[in-house]
Design a protein around this motif. Structure first.
Motif, PDB file in Angstrom:
ATOM      1  N   VAL A 172       0.844  -1.197   0.000  1.00 18.21           N
ATOM      2  CA  VAL A 172       0.000   0.000   0.000  1.00 18.21           C
ATOM      3  C   VAL A 172       0.880   1.248   0.000  1.00 18.21           C
ATOM      4  CG1 VAL A 172      -1.564   1.345   1.456  1.00 18.21           C
ATOM      5  CG2 VAL A 172      -2.030  -1.070   1.026  1.00 18.21           C
ATOM      6  N   LEU A 205      -3.583  -4.272  -7.224  1.00 14.49           N
ATOM      7  CA  LEU A 205      -3.281  -2.853  -7.080  1.00 14.49           C
ATOM      8  C   LEU A 205      -2.971  -2.199  -8.427  1.00 14.49           C
ATOM      9  CD1 LEU A 205      -1.196  -2.885  -3.780  1.00 14.49           C
ATOM     10  CD2 LEU A 205      -3.425  -1.789  -4.141  1.00 14.49           C
ATOM     11  N   GLU A 215      -4.409   7.843   5.758  1.00 16.63           N
ATOM     12  CA  GLU A 215      -5.251   7.226   4.742  1.00 16.63           C
ATOM     13  C   GLU A 215      -5.971   5.967   5.246  1.00 16.63           C
ATOM     14  OE1 GLU A 215      -2.050   8.014   4.333  1.00 16.63           O
ATOM     15  OE2 GLU A 215      -2.051   9.604   2.833  1.00 16.63           O
ATOM     16  N   GLU A 263      -3.119   4.444  -1.277  1.00 15.98           N
ATOM     17  CA  GLU A 263      -4.482   3.923  -1.319  1.00 15.98           C
ATOM     18  C   GLU A 263      -5.206   4.213   0.002  1.00 15.98           C
ATOM     19  OE1 GLU A 263      -1.955   1.616  -4.132  1.00 15.98           O
ATOM     20  OE2 GLU A 263      -1.742   2.097  -2.010  1.00 15.98           O
ATOM     21  N   ASN A 279     -11.885   0.949  -8.940  1.00 11.79           N
ATOM     22  CA  ASN A 279     -10.856   1.315  -7.961  1.00 11.79           C
ATOM     23  C   ASN A 279     -11.094   0.672  -6.593  1.00 11.79           C
ATOM     24  OD1 ASN A 279     -13.188   2.839  -7.506  1.00 11.79           O
ATOM     25  ND2 ASN A 279     -12.068   4.597  -6.752  1.00 11.79           N
ATOM     26  N   LYS A 281      -9.358   7.621  -6.213  1.00 10.45           N
ATOM     27  CA  LYS A 281      -8.290   6.899  -5.521  1.00 10.45           C
ATOM     28  C   LYS A 281      -8.667   5.429  -5.365  1.00 10.45           C
ATOM     29  CE  LYS A 281      -6.711  10.868  -2.887  1.00 10.45           C
ATOM     30  NZ  LYS A 281      -6.224  11.354  -1.610  1.00 10.45           N
ATOM     31  N   LYS A 282      -7.656   4.581  -5.303  1.00 11.29           N
ATOM     32  CA  LYS A 282      -7.879   3.159  -5.040  1.00 11.29           C
ATOM     33  C   LYS A 282      -8.309   3.004  -3.580  1.00 11.29           C
ATOM     34  CE  LYS A 282      -6.408  -0.086  -7.425  1.00 11.29           C
ATOM     35  NZ  LYS A 282      -6.969  -0.921  -8.485  1.00 11.29           N
TER      36      LYS A 282
END
Length: 186
Positions: free
Chosen positions: A17, A147, A41, A20, A93, A65-66
């Motif tokens: 990550v 991802l 996040e 994300e 996503n 955003k993912k």
């Protein structure tokens, strides 16, 4: 083959990550994520069992955003309708990582019904690209691939019931919400 624990799955995920947005399920999953890698996040869902996948989906539908939701098999069973909605909307996503330890981990590891209910097949029946993994190599491969992809993905990661001994989250829930909302906007 060594079975994974939820803490192992979270550690592996967080190695990959970057920026994300991550939503984590109630109780121990949130405490373990906080222990592994606290960041703005991350949204630690401190209540609302069964809604982590729904919150992640709503967020994915409202941002570019993912978004990754770390959910548990017990919570997904509690809100199976979320899989149908995810399959209907299919944002490009969204990753739903279901840690399937066949237990309600945050309430004492009582057994769930996933010993006879296949969440991967249910997700597939809802039109979602879903895969079940049961070891570290498979998990790493599917996380890395997911991802990079621009599609909805469900990863059912089989695990053993285990709760890592971690401290409670030391951030007030309002601060968690505010810093996460700021991260979503940036």
């Amino acid at each position: 083959m060594q079975k994974l624990r939820r803490i192992d799955i979270i550690k592996i995920l967080m190695e990959y990550v970057k920026d994300e947005l991550v939503i984590s399920n109630i109780g121990f999953p949130s405490k373990e994520l906080y222990h592994v890698k606290d960041r703005n996040e991350n949204f630690y869902m401190l209540g609302s069992m069964g809604l982590c996948s729904s919150i992640g989906l709503g967020l994915a539908l409202s941002t570019n955003k993912k978004v990754i939701s770390i959910d548990g098999d017990g919570s997904v069973l509690m809100n199976l309708g979320s899989l149908s909605t995810i399959g209907h909307t299919k944002p490009d996503n969204f990753i739903l990582l279901i840690v399937d330890n066949s237990a309600y981990g945050s309430t004492g590891n009582q057994p769930t019904h996933t010993n006879g209910t296949n969440l991967c097949k249910i997700a597939q029946a809802c039109g979602i690209d879903a895969v079940e993994v049961s070891d570290e190599k498979e998990l790493r491969e599917v996380i890395e691939k997911s991802l990079k992809e621009n599609k909805t993905k469900v990863i059912v990661a089989k695990a053993i019931p285990y709760n890592e001994k971690t401290e409670n989250i030391k951030i007030h829930p309002i601060v968690i919400k505010d810093r996460f909302m700021k991260a979503v906007r940036n």
